[in-house]
Design an enzyme around this catalytic site. Structure first.
Site, PDB file in Angstrom:
ATOM      1  N   SER A  53       0.797  -1.229   0.000  1.00  0.00           N
ATOM      2  CA  SER A  53       0.000   0.000   0.000  1.00  0.00           C
ATOM      3  C   SER A  53       0.829   1.279   0.000  1.00  0.00           C
ATOM      4  O   SER A  53       0.470   2.251  -0.620  1.00  0.00           O
ATOM      5  CB  SER A  53      -0.932   0.011   1.215  1.00  0.00           C
ATOM      6  OG  SER A  53      -1.753  -1.123   1.167  1.00  0.00           O
ATOM      7  N   THR A  54       1.933   1.276   0.736  1.00  0.00           N
ATOM      8  CA  THR A  54       2.746   2.497   0.814  1.00  0.00           C
ATOM      9  C   THR A  54       4.200   2.154   0.568  1.00  0.00           C
ATOM     10  O   THR A  54       4.607   0.997   0.596  1.00  0.00           O
ATOM     11  CB  THR A  54       2.634   3.150   2.212  1.00  0.00           C
ATOM     12  OG1 THR A  54       3.253   2.272   3.161  1.00  0.00           O
ATOM     13  CG2 THR A  54       1.193   3.393   2.614  1.00  0.00           C
TER      14      THR A  54
END
Length: 200
Positions: A12-13
């Protein structure tokens, strides 16, 4: 030309590490150079590496994914991408942590795609129902709280009965702003808002 095996991983990041996903993909025999990694949210499929993987995908190839949530969060979109890979591209998809999500034909068993599609439909239905249930529970909770007299949002401040009288004294400079606020027990912003409203 032989069929190729690809791996897809997503985090996600930029802070998250994809090592666990890559390790799982390597363990099933996917070559490191055939693993595509996106470092962004799973809210949609506007992802550069995923798009590149789709362009490379040929009939008979297989895509391995460690977990269905690595493909995405929205089941409607997951099902659309699943259709593109398995129907349009005629490739196989294998989700490592869910053996039923494996479209490969096993021997003379031709039900791989059918079962995987069915499981995906069920997962999609469950996810949708859970979203609806959460909304229903929230609405019921709010209704029950309101019935108990719980107020939502900022409470309106009742305007003091002597507001116009005190504001007029302040306007005529007979009392200071601080004295007016203390007398009315209201804040500065609210005072000026009401002064403007009443055109005092």
């Amino acid at each position: 030309m032989g069929y190729k095996e690809y791996g897809y991983a997503r985090v996600s990041t930029k802070d998250q590490h994809e090592d666990r996903q890559i390790s799982a993909l390597l363990k099933v025999g996917v070559k490191k150079e055939n693993i595509f990694i996106d470092k962004q949210s799973g809210k949609d499929f506007e992802r550069p590496k995923y798009k590149r993987l789709l362009r490379k995908l040929k009939k008979g190839d297989t895509v391995f994914i460690s977990s269905i949530d690595r493909l995405g969060r929205n089941y409607a979109e997951i099902m659309e991408q699943w259709r593109i890979m398995t129907r349009e591209k005629q490739a196989d998809v294998v989700v490592l942590d869910m053996p039923l999500l494996d479209t490969r034909q096993k021997g003379d068993d031709l039900t791989g795609i059918f079962i995987a599609d069915l499981v995906l439909q069920i997962l999609s239905y469950v996810a949708q129902k859970e979203r609806e249930n959460i909304r229903i529970r929230q609405a019921e909770g709010i209704a029950a709280a309101k019935a108990r007299g719980v107020k939502f949002g900022r409470q309106k401040i009742a305007l003091p009965q002597n507001f116009q009288e005190v504001a007029a004294l302040w306007r005529k400079k007979e009392i200071s702003l601080q004295e007016a606020l203390e007398e009315l027990k209201i804040g500065r912003t609210y005072f000026f808002k009401k002064v403007k409203e009443f055109q005092i």
